[in-house]
Write a protein that holds these residues in place. Structure first.
Motif, PDB file in Angstrom:
ATOM      1  N   GLN A 192       0.830  -1.192   0.000  1.00 23.16           N
ATOM      2  CA  GLN A 192       0.000   0.000   0.000  1.00 23.16           C
ATOM      3  C   GLN A 192       0.867   1.245   0.000  1.00 23.16           C
ATOM      4  O   GLN A 192       1.909   1.297   0.639  1.00 23.16           O
ATOM      5  CB  GLN A 192      -0.914  -0.008   1.229  1.00 23.16           C
ATOM      6  N   GLY A 193       0.440   2.239  -0.755  1.00 19.83           N
ATOM      7  CA  GLY A 193       1.198   3.474  -0.897  1.00 19.83           C
ATOM      8  C   GLY A 193       1.464   3.782  -2.353  1.00 19.83           C
ATOM      9  O   GLY A 193       0.945   3.138  -3.260  1.00 19.83           O
ATOM     10  N   THR A 194       2.295   4.801  -2.590  1.00 24.26           N
ATOM     11  CA  THR A 194       2.667   5.209  -3.944  1.00 24.26           C
ATOM     12  C   THR A 194       4.095   4.785  -4.228  1.00 24.26           C
ATOM     13  O   THR A 194       4.996   5.046  -3.432  1.00 24.26           O
ATOM     14  CB  THR A 194       2.530   6.731  -4.116  1.00 24.26           C
ATOM     15  N   THR A 196      -0.048   3.272  -7.604  1.00 18.20           N
ATOM     16  CA  THR A 196      -0.619   3.684  -6.327  1.00 18.20           C
ATOM     17  C   THR A 196      -1.574   2.612  -5.828  1.00 18.20           C
ATOM     18  O   THR A 196      -2.483   2.203  -6.545  1.00 18.20           O
ATOM     19  CB  THR A 196      -1.364   5.018  -6.463  1.00 18.20           C
ATOM     20  N   ASP A 197      -1.360   2.148  -4.622  1.00 13.91           N
ATOM     21  CA  ASP A 197      -2.267   1.210  -3.967  1.00 13.91           C
ATOM     22  C   ASP A 197      -2.781   1.905  -2.718  1.00 13.91           C
ATOM     23  O   ASP A 197      -2.067   2.028  -1.719  1.00 13.91           O
ATOM     24  CB  ASP A 197      -1.538  -0.086  -3.614  1.00 13.91           C
ATOM     25  N   ASP A 198      -4.017   2.397  -2.799  1.00 13.58           N
ATOM     26  CA  ASP A 198      -4.559   3.124  -1.644  1.00 13.58           C
ATOM     27  C   ASP A 198      -5.406   2.228  -0.756  1.00 13.58           C
ATOM     28  O   ASP A 198      -6.157   2.716   0.098  1.00 13.58           O
ATOM     29  CB  ASP A 198      -5.356   4.340  -2.088  1.00 13.58           C
ATOM     30  N   GLY A 199      -5.289   0.919  -0.951  1.00 20.37           N
ATOM     31  CA  GLY A 199      -5.938  -0.005  -0.028  1.00 20.37           C
ATOM     32  C   GLY A 199      -7.331  -0.415  -0.478  1.00 20.37           C
ATOM     33  O   GLY A 199      -8.074   0.362  -1.070  1.00 20.37           O
ATOM     34  N   GLU A 200      -7.680  -1.644  -0.175  1.00 21.10           N
ATOM     35  CA  GLU A 200      -8.994  -2.166  -0.565  1.00 21.10           C
ATOM     36  C   GLU A 200     -10.122  -1.395   0.111  1.00 21.10           C
ATOM     37  O   GLU A 200     -11.163  -1.128  -0.495  1.00 21.10           O
ATOM     38  CB  GLU A 200      -9.075  -3.647  -0.201  1.00 21.10           C
ATOM     39  N   ARG A 243     -10.763   1.755  -1.796  1.00 18.14           N
ATOM     40  CA  ARG A 243     -11.441   1.492  -3.061  1.00 18.14           C
ATOM     41  C   ARG A 243     -12.921   1.221  -2.843  1.00 18.14           C
ATOM     42  O   ARG A 243     -13.766   1.616  -3.644  1.00 18.14           O
ATOM     43  CB  ARG A 243     -10.769   0.326  -3.783  1.00 18.14           C
TER      44      ARG A 243
END
Length: 214
Positions: A3-5, A26-30, A33
């Motif tokens: 998670q994060g950029t 970018t993974d801003d978390g499930e 989303r």
């Protein structure tokens, strides 16, 4: 991807050479989303099919209607009735509008392009307005008179089946915002809307529609 950029590099090797391609992931978390509403900025743009609005607000006996089979994809929107009077003042109070939820990951002032379907008007004008949140909307004018000249903008719009009208919107901070589309002249038909947050999106057509939770 954690998670994060992140800014990894993808390396292609072959034919005696290597090419490095930088990526932005970018993974801003499930959970984020699942909470996201509207269209989510990614790849440096937000691309919207105009028929996928979150809310329609009719006013003064006029409204926006969805026309299936019109435009480059599945549908377009049109300001009706065509006999409605143009609205040039107090748009946020008097003009029918469409609202689109947009989730931005960056802040700044960005170009927004409205893809409208070319059409004529005996009054000589084809106008609409676009704005973000409570900012004053910007009126955009499309060409409405056929010139008959092969080399001018009208001929290009007819050949491409689209006219691109561009304004700028300011995103004050990352997060959720509302893009607003207002009628100025009736009969205006809109196919797509694109906000470019990291330079020109490129391509002959509009970019693929951005992710939205449906």
């Amino acid at each position: 991807m954690p998670q994060g950029t992140h800014r990894p590099t993808l390396t292609f090797t072959g034919a005696g050479r290597s090419i490095e391609v930088p990526l932005l992931v970018t993974d801003d978390g499930e959970r984020a989303r699942r909470r996201a509403r509207g269209f989510v900025e990614a790849h440096g743009y937000v691309s919207i099919d105009a028929a996928h609005f979150d809310r329609e607000v009719p006013r003064g006996g006029a409204r926006w209607r969805t026309v299936r089979g019109l435009g480059r994809r599945t549908a377009a929107v049109e300001a009706v009735p065509t006999t409605a009077q143009p609205i040039t003042e107090d748009l946020t109070l008097r003009s029918p509008e469409l609202r689109y939820r947009v989730r931005f990951t960056t802040a700044g002032t960005f170009p927004v392009t409205v893809f409208r379907l070319p059409s004529l008007d005996e009054r000589g004008k084809r106008r609409l307005a676009v704005g973000l949140d409570d900012q004053p909307p910007t009126v955009l004018s499309g060409q409405a008179i056929a010139t008959g000249n092969r080399g001018d903008a009208w001929a290009r719009n007819v050949e491409e089946g689209i006219e691109k009208l561009t304004a700028r919107v300011t995103v004050s901070a990352p997060g959720e915002h509302v893009l607003r589309l207002f009628m100025v002249d009736p009969g205006m038909a809109v196919d797509q809307i694109v906000i470019e947050t990291d330079g020109p999106a490129g391509g002959y057509l509009a970019p693929p529609e951005s992710y939205r939770r449906t």
